[in-house]
Design an enzyme around this catalytic site. Structure first.
Site, short mmCIF file in Angstrom:
data_model
loop_
_atom_site.label_atom_id
_atom_site.label_comp_id
_atom_site.label_asym_id
_atom_site.label_seq_id
_atom_site.Cartn_x
_atom_site.Cartn_y
_atom_site.Cartn_z
N HIS A 196 0.93 0.77 -4.35
CA HIS A 196 -0.30 0.24 -3.74
C HIS A 196 -0.28 -1.27 -3.83
O HIS A 196 0.20 -1.84 -4.80
CB HIS A 196 -1.54 0.78 -4.48
CG HIS A 196 -2.79 0.65 -3.68
ND1 HIS A 196 -3.50 -0.52 -3.64
CD2 HIS A 196 -3.42 1.52 -2.85
CE1 HIS A 196 -4.54 -0.36 -2.82
NE2 HIS A 196 -4.52 0.87 -2.34
N ASP A 232 -3.49 8.86 -1.27
CA ASP A 232 -2.89 9.78 -0.29
C ASP A 232 -1.99 10.83 -0.93
O ASP A 232 -1.54 11.76 -0.24
CB ASP A 232 -2.08 8.97 0.73
CG ASP A 232 -3.00 8.10 1.56
OD1 ASP A 232 -2.74 6.88 1.65
OD2 ASP A 232 -3.99 8.62 2.08
C1 SDX Z 1 -3.45 3.28 1.55
O1 SDX Z 1 -4.73 -1.42 0.82
C2 SDX Z 1 -5.44 -0.35 0.60
O2 SDX Z 1 -6.45 -0.38 -0.08
C3 SDX Z 1 -4.93 0.89 1.29
C4 SDX Z 1 -5.62 2.19 0.89
C5 SDX Z 1 -7.06 2.23 1.39
O3 SDX Z 1 -7.87 2.95 0.77
O4 SDX Z 1 -7.35 1.59 2.42
O5 SDX Z 1 -5.61 2.35 -0.51
C6 SDX Z 1 -4.93 3.41 1.53
O6 SDX Z 1 -2.90 2.80 2.51
C7 SDX Z 1 -2.68 3.71 0.32
C8 SDX Z 1 -1.14 3.43 0.47
C9 SDX Z 1 -0.51 4.57 1.28
N1 SDX Z 1 0.90 4.24 1.60
C10 SDX Z 1 1.90 4.91 1.01
O7 SDX Z 1 1.74 5.75 0.12
C11 SDX Z 1 3.29 4.52 1.54
C12 SDX Z 1 4.25 4.33 0.39
N2 SDX Z 1 3.88 3.10 -0.34
C13 SDX Z 1 4.51 1.89 0.00
O8 SDX Z 1 5.07 1.77 1.27
C14 SDX Z 1 3.92 0.64 -0.63
O9 SDX Z 1 3.71 0.92 -1.95
C15 SDX Z 1 2.64 0.06 -0.03
C16 SDX Z 1 2.78 -0.17 1.44
C17 SDX Z 1 1.49 0.96 -0.29
C18 SDX Z 1 2.37 -1.27 -0.73
O10 SDX Z 1 3.42 -2.11 -0.41
P1 SDX Z 1 3.49 -3.64 -0.94
O11 SDX Z 1 2.30 -3.96 -1.76
O12 SDX Z 1 3.80 -4.51 0.23
O13 SDX Z 1 4.71 -3.60 -1.95
P2 SDX Z 1 6.19 -3.75 -1.53
O14 SDX Z 1 6.50 -2.95 -0.31
O15 SDX Z 1 6.52 -5.20 -1.53
O16 SDX Z 1 6.92 -3.03 -2.78
C19 SDX Z 1 7.17 -3.73 -3.99
C20 SDX Z 1 8.42 -3.06 -4.56
C21 SDX Z 1 9.60 -3.06 -3.58
O17 SDX Z 1 10.78 -2.97 -4.35
P3 SDX Z 1 11.61 -4.38 -4.65
O18 SDX Z 1 11.90 -5.00 -3.30
O19 SDX Z 1 10.68 -5.21 -5.52
O20 SDX Z 1 12.84 -3.92 -5.38
O21 SDX Z 1 8.14 -1.67 -4.84
C22 SDX Z 1 8.97 -0.86 -4.00
C23 SDX Z 1 9.44 -1.74 -2.86
O22 SDX Z 1 10.68 -1.27 -2.33
N3 SDX Z 1 8.11 0.22 -3.51
C24 SDX Z 1 8.51 1.49 -3.37
C25 SDX Z 1 7.37 2.19 -2.93
N4 SDX Z 1 6.34 1.34 -2.82
C26 SDX Z 1 6.81 0.12 -3.18
N5 SDX Z 1 9.70 2.09 -3.58
C27 SDX Z 1 9.75 3.42 -3.33
N6 SDX Z 1 8.69 4.18 -2.90
C28 SDX Z 1 7.50 3.58 -2.70
N7 SDX Z 1 6.44 4.31 -2.29
#
Ligand code: SDX
Length: 427
Positions: free
Chosen positions: A306, A363
Site C-alpha cells: 500500500h 482488497d
Molecule cells: C487500493 O491509495 C489508496 O488508499 C488505495 C486504496 C483505497 O482505499 O483507495 O487503499 C485501495 O488501491 C489498495 C491497493 C490495491 N493494489 C494492489 O493490491 C496491487 C498490488 N500492490 C502494489 O502494486 C503496490 O503495493 C501498490 C500499487 C499498492 C503501492 O505501490 P507503491 O506505493 O508505488 O510502491 P512501489 O510499487 O514503489 O513498491 C515498493 C517496493 C517495490 O520493490 P523495490 O523496487 O523497492 O525492490 O515494494 C514492491 C515493489 O516491487 N512491491 C511489491 C508489491 N507491492 C510493492 N512486490 C510484490 N508484490 C506486491 N504487491
C-alpha cells in the site's frame, strides 16, 4: 518549533512556511516556490506531495489508523450503517434520526432511473466489463440531468448529490443484469439502500426476493470500509476533474475509470483470479511468493502492499475476520480462503515483504466475501465503486465549497532542445 523550512538553491537560501494539521502532520507550503526560486518540486506518483487540506478522512499508515471525520473505522463498521456513514462523510456529522430520515427520503425520491438509460445499458454487448459500463452510464446521466451540470450553491450541490446516490446502485446492478441478459428493473422503495442493491442485482423478474440478513449486513459493512480513503488515485482523479468545475457526475465517472486499474480498486478482482490460479496450480503459495519477489517476473502479490499503510491495513483486519464469519454463517467452504491465509502467513514471515513493509490491504480478503455472496468476480470493483461513492462526493464537495484552484501540475522537461525543421527530402 520553527514554522518555516529553509532550503538553499545554488548558494541562495529561501524560507518556506510550514502548514501543520490537526493531527500534527507537517507540510512544506510551496505555493510560492517557483515564483521565489524558479524551481518546482519533483515527485512522480505524488508519494510525498500533499494536494490539499481536508477534514474528511485521516490515515496514519505507520500505525494502521483510519478515521472518517474523527470516528475510527472499527467503531463505524461495528455500530453505524452505510447511509449514516455516507451522511457523515459528506456533511461532517453523524445524522440525527430526523436528518437521516430526510436524507433517505430525498434519495428515495430520485431512485427512478430514466428510461433512456435502459436503452444505453441494453446497447452494450453482454461481454462488456461492468466497470466500463458503469463509467459510461455515470457520465451519460448528465444527458438526463442537465440541472446537475453547473452547480454553485450548496442546495444545487445537494440536489446533484442525492440524485447520484439514488441512481448509482441501480446503474451498478444494471451492469450485472445486462451481463446476464436480464430485464433492467428499478429500486424497490420498500427495501433499504443495501437490501435494494442486492435485490436489483439478484432479484428475478416476476419472482419474490428476500435479501439474506447475513449478506445484507456483511455488504453494508464492506461498503462502509470502502467509503473513503483520503487522496487515493481515484479520489484525486475526482478532485482534479472537479477542479475544472466539471459536474459531479462527470467527476465520479472519471474516478470509476481510475478505480478500475488492477493496481487500485481492480485489485480485488485480480486477487481472486490470483488465488484461483494458485489453487489450479496445486496451491503452492511459496512458488508465487518467489514470483512476486523476482524482479524479472512482472507478477505482483495482488492485495498486498500500500502507498500509505506500512502496517496492517485496518480494513483488511476487519474484512479478514468478517470473511470467516460470513462463510461460516452462509455455510460456504471456499478453499481459496485457506490459500489466502497461507499466502498471508508466508509473506509476513518473508524478509522481502518485511523489508518493504508489505501487508495485506483492503482488497486481499474482500473478494472472498463477495464470492461467497454470489457476486461475480468482474463485479467486485463495481462493489468497491458503490462503497467509494460517498467519499468521492464528500471530497468533490469539499474541494468545490473551498473554491480550490484548477489542478495543473508542472513538469521537468527532458526532451530535445530547440532545433530547426528539416524538409522531408533532407531527413
Ligand atoms: C487500493 O491509495 C489508496 O488508499 C488505495 C486504496 C483505497 O482505499 O483507495 O487503499 C485501495 O488501491 C489498495 C491497493 C490495491 N493494489 C494492489 O493490491 C496491487 C498490488 N500492490 C502494489 O502494486 C503496490 O503495493 C501498490 C500499487 C499498492 C503501492 O505501490 P507503491 O506505493 O508505488 O510502491 P512501489 O510499487 O514503489 O513498491 C515498493 C517496493 C517495490 O520493490 P523495490 O523496487 O523497492 O525492490 O515494494 C514492491 C515493489 O516491487 N512491491 C511489491 C508489491 N507491492 C510493492 N512486490 C510484490 N508484490 C506486491 N504487491
Amino acid at each position: 518549533m520553527s514554522k518555516v523550512a529553509s532550503i538553499e538553491i545554488e548558494g541562495k537560501s529561501f524560507e518556506l512556511p510550514l502548514v501543520v494539521g490537526s493531527e500534527n502532520e507537517i507540510g512544506i507550503d510551496i505555493k510560492k516556490l517557483r515564483a521565489e526560486t524558479g524551481a518546482v518540486t519533483f515527485d512522480p506518483g505524488y508519494k510525498n506531495t500533499g494536494a490539499c487540506e481536508s477534514a474528511i478522512t485521516f490515515l496514519n499508515g505507520e500505525e494502521g489508523v483510519l478515521r472518517y471525520r474523527g470516528y475510527t473505522i472499527e467503531e463505524l463498521a461495528a455500530k453505524a450503517d452505510f447511509l449514516e456513514v455516507t451522511y457523515l462523510l459528506i456533511f461532517g456529522e453523524l445524522p440525527t434520526q430526523e436528518q437521516l430520515q430526510k436524507f433517505n427520503e430525498d434519495i428515495l425520491q430520485h431512485s427512478q432511473v430514466d428510461e433512456g438509460m435502459k436503452k444505453i445499458v441494453n446497447s452494450f454487448p453482454k461481454s462488456t466489463h461492468p466497470m466500463g459500463a458503469l463509467a459510461s452510464v455515470t457520465s451519460a446521466l448528465t444527458a438526463f440531468h442537465p440541472e446537475t451540470l453547473n452547480v454553485e450553491t450548496e442546495d444545487e450541490m445537494y440536489d446533484a448529490i442525492v440524485k447520484i446516490l439514488a441512481k448509482f446502485p441501480t446503474l451498478a446492478a444494471w451492469t450485472l443484469r445486462r451481463k446476464n441478459g436480464e430485464e433492467l428493473t428499478d429500486r424497490d422503495p420498500a427495501l433499504g439502500y443495501v437490501e435494494s442493491l442486492l435485490k436489483l442485482m439478484f432479484g428475478k423478474t416476476g419472482e419474490s426476493y428476500e435479501p439474506d440478513a447475513i449478506v445484507t449486513n456483511a455488504l453494508d459493512k464492506l461498503l462502509i470500509l470502502h467509503a473513503d480513503h483520503e487522496q487515493n488515485c481515484s479520489t484525486s482523479t475526482v478532485r482534479i476533474v472537479g477542479s475544472s468545475q466539471a459536474s459531479l457526475f462527470s467527476s465520479v465517472s472519471a474516478g470509476i475509470s481510475a478505480l478500475w486499474g488492477p493496481l487500485h480498486g481492480g485489485a480485488n478482482q485480480a486477487v481472486i483470479e490470483m488465488l484461483e490460479q494458485i489453487k489450479a496450480d496445486g496451491g503452492d503459495t511459496t512458488k508465487y511468493i518467489d514470483k512476486a519477489k523476482d524482479k524479472k517476473d512482472p507478477f505482483r502479490l495482488m492485495g498486498f502492499g500500500h502507498r500509505v499503510y506500512k502496517n496492517f491495513d485496518p480494513r483488511a483486519r476487519i474484512i479478514k475476520k468478517s470473511a470467516d464469519e460470513v462463510l461460516d454463517q452462509l455455510g460456504v467452504e471456499d478453499p481459496v480462503l485457506e490459500i489466502a491465509k497461507g499466502l498471508e502467513k508466508t509473506a509476513l514471515e518473508d524478509q522481502y515483504f518485511i523489508d518493504r513493509k508489505l501487508y495485506p490491504n483492503v482488497d486481499f480478503y474482500s473478494g472472498i466475501i463477495y464470492k461467497a455472496m454470489g457476486i461475480p468476480t468482474d463485479m467486485f470493483t463495481v462493489m468497491f465503486a458503490v462503497g467509494r461513492l460517498p467519499g468521492w462526493i464528500a471530497q468533490w464537495r469539499e474541494m468545490r465549497l473551498k473554491k480550490e484552484p484548477i489542478g495543473r501540475p508542472r513538469q521537468i522537461y527532458v526532451g530535445e532542445n530547440k532545433r530547426e525543421f528539416k524538409a522531408i527530402e533532407n531527413r
